[in-house]
Design an enzyme around this catalytic site. Structure first.
Site, PDB file in Angstrom:
ATOM      1  CD1 TRP A 172      -2.357  -2.175   1.558  1.00 54.70           C
ATOM      2  CD2 TRP A 172      -3.031  -1.011  -0.243  1.00 54.70           C
ATOM      3  NE1 TRP A 172      -3.392  -2.857   0.967  1.00 54.70           N
ATOM      4  CE2 TRP A 172      -3.827  -2.176  -0.133  1.00 54.70           C
ATOM      5  CE3 TRP A 172      -3.269  -0.131  -1.298  1.00 54.70           C
ATOM      6  CZ2 TRP A 172      -4.847  -2.484  -1.050  1.00 54.70           C
ATOM      7  CZ3 TRP A 172      -4.283  -0.429  -2.209  1.00 54.70           C
ATOM      8  CH2 TRP A 172      -5.058  -1.593  -2.077  1.00 54.70           C
TER       9      TRP A 172
ATOM     10  CG  ASP B  52      -3.576   4.021   3.885  1.00 52.37           C
ATOM     11  OD1 ASP B  52      -4.685   3.849   4.430  1.00 52.37           O
ATOM     12  OD2 ASP B  52      -3.231   3.435   2.836  1.00 52.37           O
TER      13      ASP B  52
ATOM     14  CE  LYS C 171      -8.868  -3.063   3.180  1.00 47.45           C
ATOM     15  NZ  LYS C 171      -8.086  -2.142   2.355  1.00 47.45           N
TER      16      LYS C 171
HETATM   17  C1  LIG Z   1      -7.490  -1.573   1.377  1.00 46.70           C
HETATM   18  C2  LIG Z   1      -6.428  -0.549   1.530  1.00 46.70           C
HETATM   19  C3  LIG Z   1      -6.290   0.513   0.631  1.00 46.70           C
HETATM   20  C4  LIG Z   1      -7.181   0.671  -0.586  1.00 46.70           C
HETATM   21  O1  LIG Z   1      -8.421   1.063  -0.196  1.00 46.70           O
HETATM   22  P1  LIG Z   1      -9.565   1.405  -1.292  1.00 46.70           P
HETATM   23  O2  LIG Z   1     -10.664   1.879  -0.397  1.00 46.70           O
HETATM   24  O3  LIG Z   1      -9.854   0.142  -2.021  1.00 46.70           O
HETATM   25  O4  LIG Z   1      -9.043   2.460  -2.181  1.00 46.70           O
HETATM   26  C5  LIG Z   1      -5.296   1.435   0.857  1.00 46.70           C
HETATM   27  N1  LIG Z   1      -4.478   1.340   1.918  1.00 46.70           N
HETATM   28  C6  LIG Z   1      -4.571   0.325   2.796  1.00 46.70           C
HETATM   29  C7  LIG Z   1      -3.640   0.269   3.951  1.00 46.70           C
HETATM   30  C8  LIG Z   1      -5.555  -0.640   2.629  1.00 46.70           C
HETATM   31  O5  LIG Z   1      -5.661  -1.649   3.510  1.00 46.70           O
END
Ligand SMILES: *Cc1c(COP(=O)(O)O)cnc(C)c1O
Length: 360
Positions: free
Chosen positions: A102, A172, A196
């Protein structure tokens, strides 16, 4: 009806009481005679749902008053672009830490807008460690410092917050937000896709410090301009109303179980049980440095990869689903977010012990 223990990395398991509440509200929310999905986002009913969700989130994370909370769309991936567009504010350079899949995506997107300095990378360890802070090569004129506190695919998590000084720290937190208490004041901006640890897909949370608003590049789409969205209370266009409502139910559930300290304790116990089962066996392996292991996403491999298919099939039959590892890593991955009950981890550990006894 049979519910399974769903170890999906995302979209992921939701708390059962939340789903039940949503079912009760489905046809008639609070005497309005309509579903939340059918309401105007500007009507009194939905505005009360939206405000309550924000207040509950503020309570849970003790978000200081000088931070705005935005309920947006476009996923964490949308934020990969929105962050440089909003936070460069006349600068050209940004600092990013590369701890895995990521991070890499965030870096690739930021490169469209900025001169990206990768301050540290865990490539040498195949992304199983977190580079020590004292070795980070910070730029002198970075608009912000970005990192990924939990790498959902590699199963690597920071258990400390980088000290970024005057440079805004951007995180993030898609896969570990709300997993425990957090000092929001250490950050310039926190963002997370909802699917998540917050609620259904379609909602993206941004928590941003006031002073970082108002400097977006002229070409920034207005739905991604934090200042525009803050002024419009995240309703510069139609927000993802149902996902927002469901996130609100998740926040209420977190409050009811006792808040983030209690959640933290439960998450610690769940992760400990699973890593102990892996470490106590020569049959299962987790490659991640012990100090950097994720409490949310636990990848593991079998001594004999030929057994992967059978493991997954039998696990599925035992009601333990979505354990297949990410295609880039292979093996298995158990995502054990807030909503995964401790009983689900117990059932997985029991299955793993039994499988090893029969197959090793
Ligand atoms: C799942 C995830 C993303 C991507 O998220 P989207 O909502 O599909 O754009 C980005 N960063 C992390 C750490 C993730 O777990």
């Amino acid at each position: 009806m049979t519910r399974v223990y769903n170890f999906s990395a995302g979209p992921a398991v939701l708390p059962e009481p939340v789903l039940e509440r949503a079912r009760e509200d489905m046809l008639d929310w609070n005497g309005t005679g309509m579903s939340v999905m059918e309401m105007s986002h500007r009507g009194k009913a939905f505005v009360s749902i939206a405000n309550q969700a924000e207040q509950d989130l503020r309570d849970l994370l003790q978000i200081p008053a000088n931070y705005k909370v935005l309920f947006l769309q476009g996923g964490a991936t949308g934020q990969f672009a929105a962050i440089p567009m909003n936070l460069l504010r006349g600068k050209t350079r940004v600092d990013y830490v590369n701890t895995g899949a990521w991070s890499k995506k965030a870096i690739a997107e930021a490169k469209k807008y900025a001169d990206v300095n990768v301050v540290a990378t865990a490539a040498d360890s195949h992304f199983t460690t977190i580079p020590a802070f004292d070795g980070w090569q910070r730029g002198s004129d970075a608009a912000y410092l970005h990192y990924t506190p939990n790498e959902t695919i590699g199963g690597v998590e920071f258990h400390w917050i980088p000290e970024s000084g005057d440079v805004p720290l951007v995180a993030d937190m898609s896969s570990n937000i709300l997993s425990g208490p957090l000092d929001v004041s250490r950050f310039g901006l926190i963002y997370a896709g909802a699917q998540k640890n917050i609620g259904p897909a379609g909602l993206t949370l941004v928590i941003v410090r006031d002073d970082l608003l108002g400097g977006a590049m002229a070409s920034t789409p207005s739905i991604f301009d934090y200042q525009v969205q803050a002024e419009a209370e995240s309703m510069s266009n139609t927000p993802p109303t149902y996902a927002w409502y469901l996130a609100g139910l998740v926040f209420q559930w977190l409050k009811e179980i006792g808040g983030l300290k209690v959640m933290d304790e439960i998450n610690r116990r769940k992760a400990e049980k699973l890593y102990k089962a892996i470490d106590n066996s020569a049959f299962y392996t987790n490659p991640v440095d012990v100090a950097a292991r994720s409490r949310m996403n636990v990848p593991f491999t079998l001594a004999d990869p030929e057994l992967d298919g059978l493991f997954l099939k039998e696990a599925e039959q035992a009601g333990l689903t979505t354990l297949k590892g990410h295609r880039s890593v292979g093996g298995m991955r158990a995502s054990i977010y807030n909503a995964m009950p401790e009983a689900g981890v117990d059932a997985l550990v029991e299955f793993m012990v039994d499988f090893e006894q029969r197959k090793a």
